[in-house]
Design a protein around this motif. Structure first.
Motif, PDB file in Angstrom:
ATOM      1  N   ALA A 431      38.338  80.167  -1.386  1.00  0.00           N
ATOM      2  CA  ALA A 431      37.239  81.085  -1.700  1.00  0.00           C
ATOM      3  C   ALA A 431      37.263  81.477  -3.178  1.00  0.00           C
ATOM      4  O   ALA A 431      37.904  80.811  -3.998  1.00  0.00           O
ATOM      5  CB  ALA A 431      37.269  82.312  -0.790  1.00  0.00           C
ATOM      6  N   GLU A 432      36.568  82.535  -3.524  1.00  0.00           N
ATOM      7  CA  GLU A 432      36.415  82.914  -4.918  1.00  0.00           C
ATOM      8  C   GLU A 432      37.638  83.657  -5.430  1.00  0.00           C
ATOM      9  O   GLU A 432      38.413  84.234  -4.661  1.00  0.00           O
ATOM     10  CB  GLU A 432      35.171  83.793  -5.084  1.00  0.00           C
ATOM     11  CG  GLU A 432      33.880  83.074  -4.747  1.00  0.00           C
ATOM     12  CD  GLU A 432      32.662  83.940  -4.979  1.00  0.00           C
ATOM     13  OE1 GLU A 432      32.848  85.166  -5.178  1.00  0.00           O
ATOM     14  OE2 GLU A 432      31.539  83.411  -4.970  1.00  0.00           O
ATOM     15  N   GLY A 496      33.886  78.954  -7.118  1.00  0.00           N
ATOM     16  CA  GLY A 496      33.049  79.990  -7.698  1.00  0.00           C
ATOM     17  C   GLY A 496      33.332  80.193  -9.175  1.00  0.00           C
ATOM     18  O   GLY A 496      34.000  79.380  -9.820  1.00  0.00           O
ATOM     19  N   ARG A 497      32.837  81.268  -9.724  1.00  0.00           N
ATOM     20  CA  ARG A 497      32.942  81.530 -11.149  1.00  0.00           C
ATOM     21  C   ARG A 497      34.277  82.184 -11.516  1.00  0.00           C
ATOM     22  O   ARG A 497      34.939  82.778 -10.670  1.00  0.00           O
ATOM     23  CB  ARG A 497      31.820  82.460 -11.590  1.00  0.00           C
ATOM     24  CG  ARG A 497      30.422  81.926 -11.404  1.00  0.00           C
ATOM     25  CD  ARG A 497      29.445  82.967 -11.929  1.00  0.00           C
ATOM     26  NE  ARG A 497      28.055  82.507 -11.817  1.00  0.00           N
ATOM     27  CZ  ARG A 497      27.027  83.191 -12.270  1.00  0.00           C
ATOM     28  NH1 ARG A 497      27.223  84.362 -12.864  1.00  0.00           N
ATOM     29  NH2 ARG A 497      25.799  82.727 -12.137  1.00  0.00           N
ATOM     30  N   ILE A 498      34.626  82.086 -12.789  1.00  0.00           N
ATOM     31  CA  ILE A 498      35.734  82.870 -13.341  1.00  0.00           C
ATOM     32  C   ILE A 498      35.196  84.267 -13.597  1.00  0.00           C
ATOM     33  O   ILE A 498      34.250  84.438 -14.364  1.00  0.00           O
ATOM     34  CB  ILE A 498      36.260  82.257 -14.651  1.00  0.00           C
ATOM     35  CG1 ILE A 498      36.795  80.847 -14.407  1.00  0.00           C
ATOM     36  CG2 ILE A 498      37.349  83.140 -15.253  1.00  0.00           C
ATOM     37  CD1 ILE A 498      37.202  80.132 -15.689  1.00  0.00           C
ATOM     38  N   ASN A 516      41.696  73.736  -9.771  1.00  0.00           N
ATOM     39  CA  ASN A 516      40.989  74.401  -8.691  1.00  0.00           C
ATOM     40  C   ASN A 516      39.585  73.802  -8.604  1.00  0.00           C
ATOM     41  O   ASN A 516      39.356  72.702  -9.127  1.00  0.00           O
ATOM     42  CB  ASN A 516      40.943  75.914  -8.936  1.00  0.00           C
ATOM     43  CG  ASN A 516      42.238  76.605  -8.566  1.00  0.00           C
ATOM     44  OD1 ASN A 516      42.567  76.748  -7.392  1.00  0.00           O
ATOM     45  ND2 ASN A 516      42.996  77.045  -9.571  1.00  0.00           N
ATOM     46  N   GLY A 517      38.665  74.509  -7.986  1.00  0.00           N
ATOM     47  CA  GLY A 517      37.284  74.047  -7.907  1.00  0.00           C
ATOM     48  C   GLY A 517      36.334  75.030  -8.562  1.00  0.00           C
ATOM     49  O   GLY A 517      35.210  75.222  -8.074  1.00  0.00           O
ATOM     50  N   ASN A 540      38.830  71.552 -13.373  1.00  0.00           N
ATOM     51  CA  ASN A 540      37.906  72.335 -12.564  1.00  0.00           C
ATOM     52  C   ASN A 540      36.525  71.705 -12.674  1.00  0.00           C
ATOM     53  O   ASN A 540      36.408  70.513 -13.018  1.00  0.00           O
ATOM     54  CB  ASN A 540      37.899  73.797 -13.033  1.00  0.00           C
ATOM     55  CG  ASN A 540      39.084  74.573 -12.514  1.00  0.00           C
ATOM     56  OD1 ASN A 540      39.159  74.882 -11.329  1.00  0.00           O
ATOM     57  ND2 ASN A 540      40.035  74.909 -13.398  1.00  0.00           N
ATOM     58  N   HIS A 541      35.479  72.472 -12.402  1.00  0.00           N
ATOM     59  CA  HIS A 541      34.103  71.978 -12.535  1.00  0.00           C
ATOM     60  C   HIS A 541      33.318  72.873 -13.495  1.00  0.00           C
ATOM     61  O   HIS A 541      32.117  73.115 -13.302  1.00  0.00           O
ATOM     62  CB  HIS A 541      33.420  71.932 -11.165  1.00  0.00           C
ATOM     63  CG  HIS A 541      34.158  71.149 -10.132  1.00  0.00           C
ATOM     64  ND1 HIS A 541      34.438  69.799 -10.274  1.00  0.00           N
ATOM     65  CD2 HIS A 541      34.717  71.523  -8.947  1.00  0.00           C
ATOM     66  CE1 HIS A 541      35.109  69.381  -9.220  1.00  0.00           C
ATOM     67  NE2 HIS A 541      35.307  70.401  -8.404  1.00  0.00           N
ATOM     68  N   LEU A 542      33.987  73.361 -14.510  1.00  0.00           N
ATOM     69  CA  LEU A 542      33.348  74.258 -15.464  1.00  0.00           C
ATOM     70  C   LEU A 542      32.327  73.500 -16.307  1.00  0.00           C
ATOM     71  O   LEU A 542      32.515  72.311 -16.599  1.00  0.00           O
ATOM     72  CB  LEU A 542      34.407  74.901 -16.366  1.00  0.00           C
ATOM     73  CG  LEU A 542      35.472  75.724 -15.635  1.00  0.00           C
ATOM     74  CD1 LEU A 542      36.550  76.169 -16.599  1.00  0.00           C
ATOM     75  CD2 LEU A 542      34.840  76.910 -14.927  1.00  0.00           C
TER      76      LEU A 542
END
Length: 699
Positions: A431-432, A496-498, A516-517, A540-542
């Motif tokens: 999760a986030e 989710g977002r940072i 992470n994702g 990540n997917h940033l």
């Protein structure tokens, strides 16, 4: 007739004044009273006389800069007490020290004296105390010290003495303190040390001693402190050690000792500190340890111990403060009724094979500061209940089988108020990222240079340590409570977002969110982390651009943004000039130094032209001017029409929210459909502005 002489001998006064004349700092205010016109016995600082003869010279910490070469040894035959410690004496100890035949106390510690200890010191037969520690002495310990039968304290530590420990020291039967620590002594520990039956403190740590621990040490029934750590001692711990029934501190760490921990150790009920880490000890933990009712520190880390942790350890709950058994082969499961002490301050079982859940009894440890259960096989969710511990500063649960989301309500306050290190890397958390949890990390929100180093509570014998990943390498860090502020959530399944609130944690030195994702942009608020030295957001997917705010991180030594979907220009200047290509690899949209030659213009193709870059967007697209114009007109017509209807209905808020949500979704997909998305974004921006203009005019 009996009479007392109150004035000093002219010979002694003249000799001392000549010695003072050799000092490098003649304007020493403390010795300003040393003048030829004054009386040494009544007026001179640090001088005490008996019957007109100098008996005591106590000029410790008097800022003297000089040598002993001109000291009047032969002119002070009645001198009994000589203390010139804590000054800046240099040069050697002259052999003339042997003339001080009435000397009882010699203290030259904490100076810059070099050379060897003169064998003539053995002629000062009345000596009871010798303190030469913390200098630059070299060479062997003179055998002649063994002639000083009245000696009660011998302190030669923190020098560079070499050779073996003289067996003649066994003659000093009145000796109570023997400190030879932090030298370059070699050879084995002499059996004769076991003859010193008055000995209460024996400190041989930090040398190059070899061989086994002499069985004869078991004769030292009065011994209270035994420090043999940081040598090259081998073989088993002799059972005769259990005869030391007055022992309070046993320090055998960092040797090559083998065999089992002695069962009879439990008979030394006076023990307060037991330190046997960094050896090759094997076998199971003896149950007799639970009999040590005064034990405060037990450090058995980095051995080959196996088996379960005895349930009876809970019986030491009122006195055990530190339990360190990291890097062994301990196994088993924490039973539901496993109890561990209320007095516990540091609990380190890192690097074992422990299974099950994190023991809930830890919630009773209100003094707990360090909890390291990393690198085990624990299978549990995040222990949010640990957040109620008011003193917890270090929490390491890395490399376990912990799983699930980390959730906390925004209404839960004061969780983990003193936490400075949290390491949850290499688990299966999902999760986030827990933004509400980060909001509670008050200790990370201030750069505090006065953090108390609790390692000193045990007299410096024990020092907390924890493994942290910095600059991509795993390091064991000591003095962790005052030096490091770390968040490591790498190698999980966060998405989710940072959270931008992470920019409030300005004391952070290490931030690792890699593997992470995570999606979305890098928050510009990370530019507020003025103390950060290592920042790893890789794998990540940033997306989007690297915020220019990161160039303000002047302490940043390690940056890894590789293997994301970042694009645009790499910021320049300051620390960014030091990073190489591997900090950015795997981001096809990035350009600029060091990935490419420059960033002044974008590469051109047959059907692309340059566009102006929006202040809040990092993408560029080619648009035909007619298409742009049509889009603007359509957007205006539709926007004004809908806005008019919604204002008339007096319920416009939902439309604004829809517009903002659409704008965000468009931004999230821009790297796939850059040209198309650019047109839609321009329309939506204009639509939002138009709606707000109408709202302002109507309301």
């Amino acid at each position: 007739y009996l009479f007392t002489v109150t004035f000093a001998s002219t010979e002694e006064t003249t000799a001392l004044f000549k010695w003072k004349a050799t000092f490098k700092n003649q304007n020493n205010s403390l010795l300003a009273s040393w003048t030829p016109s004054s009386d040494a016995c009544s007026d001179w600082y640090g001088v005490i006389c008996i019957n007109g003869r100098v008996n005591t010279l106590n000029i410790t910490n008097a800022r003297i800069i000089g040598t002993l070469s001109a000291f009047p040894f032969s002119s002070l035959p009645f001198l009994e007490y000589l203390n010139i410690s804590r000054n800046s004496l240099f040069g050697t100890i002259p052999p003339e020290i042997g003339y001080l035949t009435n000397l009882v106390y010699l203290d030259l510690h904490t100076n810059h004296i070099s050379g060897s200890i003169p064998p003539q010191i053995g002629s000062v037969a009345k000596l009871q105390i010798i303190r030469l520690f913390d200098n630059h002495l070299t060479g062997p310990i003179p055998e002649t010290i063994g002639y000083l039968r009245s000696l009660t304290k011998l302190s030669l530590g923190i020098n560079s003495l070499t050779g073996s420990i003289p067996s003649s020291l066994g003659n000093l039967t009145d000796l109570s303190f023997l400190f030879l620590h932090v030298n370059h002594l070699s050879g084995s520990i002499p059996e004769e040390i076991g003859y010193l039956r008055s000995l209460t403190r024996l400190d041989l740590r930090n040398n190059f001693l070899i061989g086994s621990i002499p069985t004869s040490l078991g004769n030292l029934k009065n011994l209270q402190v035994l420090l043999l750590n940081d040598n090259n001692l081998i073989e088993k711990i002799p059972p005769s050690i259990c005869n030391l029934t007055s022992l309070t501190i046993l320090y055998l760490s960092r040797n090559n000792l083998k065999g089992k921990i002695l069962q009879c150790l439990g008979n030394i009920t006076t023990l307060q500190l037991v330190m046997m880490s960094h050896n090759n000890l094997s076998g199971e933990l003896p149950l007799s340890i639970c009999n040590l009712t005064s034990l405060q520190v037990l450090n058995l880390g980095r051995n080959n111990l196996k088996g379960a942790i005895p349930q009876c350890f809970g019986n030491m709950s009122d006195h055990l403060e530190i339990l360190d058994m990291q890097h062994n082969n301990l196994s088993g499961t924490f039973q539901s009724n496993f109890s561990i002490g209320r007095a516990l301050r540091s609990f380190n079982l890192h690097g074992n094979k422990l299974e099950g859940k994190i023991p809930r009894s830890l919630v009773n440890c209100q003094r707990l500061e360090v909890l390291d259960l990393g690198a085990n096989l624990l299978n549990d969710t995040f222990p949010m209940w640990l957040g109620t511990l008011p003193e917890l500063q270090v929490l390491s649960l890395r490399s376990n089988k912990l799983h699930g989301p980390i959730r906390t309500s925004r209404f839960m306050k004061n969780l983990f108020p003193k936490l400075r290190i949290i390491d949850l890397a290499s688990n299966a958390f999902t999760a986030e990222l827990p933004a509400n949890l980060f909001q509670n990390f008050e200790a990370m929100k201030r750069v505090d240079q006065t953090v108390e180093d609790s390692n000193n509570k045990e007299g410096g014998y024990y020092q907390d340590s924890v493994a942290v990943v910095k600059k991509g390498l795993e390091l064991e860090v000591d003095s962790i409570l005052s030096l490091y502020v770390t968040i490591d959530l790498s190698n999980n399944r966060f998405e989710g977002r940072i959270p931008s609130i992470m920019g409030d944690l300005i004391a952070l030195r290490v931030l690792n969110l890699s593997h992470n994702g995570l999606q979305g942009y890098i928050p510009p608020s990370l530019g507020n982390l003025s103390s950060v030295e290592s920042l790893d957001l890789s794998a990540n997917h940033l997306e989007g651009e690297i915020p220019n705010q990161l160039t303000s991180l002047t302490f940043l030594e390690f940056l890894n943004l590789s293997h994301n979907h970042l694009q645009g220009c790499i910021p320049t200047g300051r620390q960014f000039a030091t990073f190489e290509n591997n900090s950015y690899e795997g981001n096809d949209g990035l350009h600029g130094v060091p990935v490419s030659g420059g960033c002044s213009r974008l590469p051109k193709t047959n059907n692309m032209t340059e566009l102006e870059q929006e202040s809040d967007s990092t993408f560029l697209s080619e648009l035909n001017w007619k298409v742009v114009l049509m889009g603007y007109v359509c957007g205006l017509i539709i926007g004004f029409s809908i806005a008019y209807l919604m204002v008339s209905a007096r319920n416009p808020d939902w439309l604004c929210r829809i517009a903002e949500e659409l704008e965000y979704r468009i931004l999230m997909r821009r790297h796939k459909e850059s040209a198309k998305l650019s047109k839609e974004l321009q329309k939506m921006k204009l639509l939002s502005v138009a709606i707000r203009v109408i709202l302002d005019s109507k309301l």
